[in-house]
Motif scaffolding. Sequence first.
Motif, short mmCIF file in Angstrom:
data_model
loop_
_atom_site.label_atom_id
_atom_site.label_comp_id
_atom_site.label_asym_id
_atom_site.label_seq_id
_atom_site.Cartn_x
_atom_site.Cartn_y
_atom_site.Cartn_z
N LEU A 45 0.82 -1.21 0.00
CA LEU A 45 0.00 0.00 0.00
C LEU A 45 0.86 1.26 0.00
O LEU A 45 0.52 2.25 -0.65
CB LEU A 45 -0.93 0.01 1.22
N ARG A 53 -3.78 7.32 -5.53
CA ARG A 53 -4.58 6.88 -4.38
C ARG A 53 -6.00 7.42 -4.48
O ARG A 53 -6.21 8.57 -4.87
CB ARG A 53 -3.93 7.34 -3.08
N ARG A 65 -8.14 0.58 2.76
CA ARG A 65 -7.19 0.97 1.72
C ARG A 65 -6.86 -0.23 0.83
O ARG A 65 -6.82 -0.12 -0.38
CB ARG A 65 -5.89 1.50 2.33
N PHE A 66 -6.62 -1.38 1.50
CA PHE A 66 -6.27 -2.59 0.76
C PHE A 66 -7.39 -2.98 -0.19
O PHE A 66 -7.15 -3.26 -1.37
CB PHE A 66 -5.96 -3.72 1.74
N ALA A 69 -7.65 -0.46 -3.09
CA ALA A 69 -6.53 -0.63 -4.03
C ALA A 69 -6.73 -1.87 -4.90
O ALA A 69 -6.44 -1.84 -6.10
CB ALA A 69 -5.21 -0.72 -3.26
#
Length: 80
Positions: A45, A53, A65-66, A69
């Motif tokens: 990340l 982002r 976030r993971f 993404a």
Amino acid sequence: MSETYVCAQCQATVDRSFEVKSIIRTCAECGTNGRFLHRSFVDSLSEIAVGNRPDGWEEMALDERFEAALRQGLITFRRE
């Protein structure tokens, strides 16, 4: 050999003798019962360029976030 997992909320770490994508446990530091991501995913990340982002990145927990993404194709992972 031990593997390191990172709390999605406060980024405290725990070591375990097995390797999986994530574990669910109560964090000794922040008290949250939630996901701890394998250190390699957390490291991936940080390699995402700031300009790539998603909006709200800084406010997201590590597991959010993971997932964001992955959805956007910014990172991938292989099953071995």
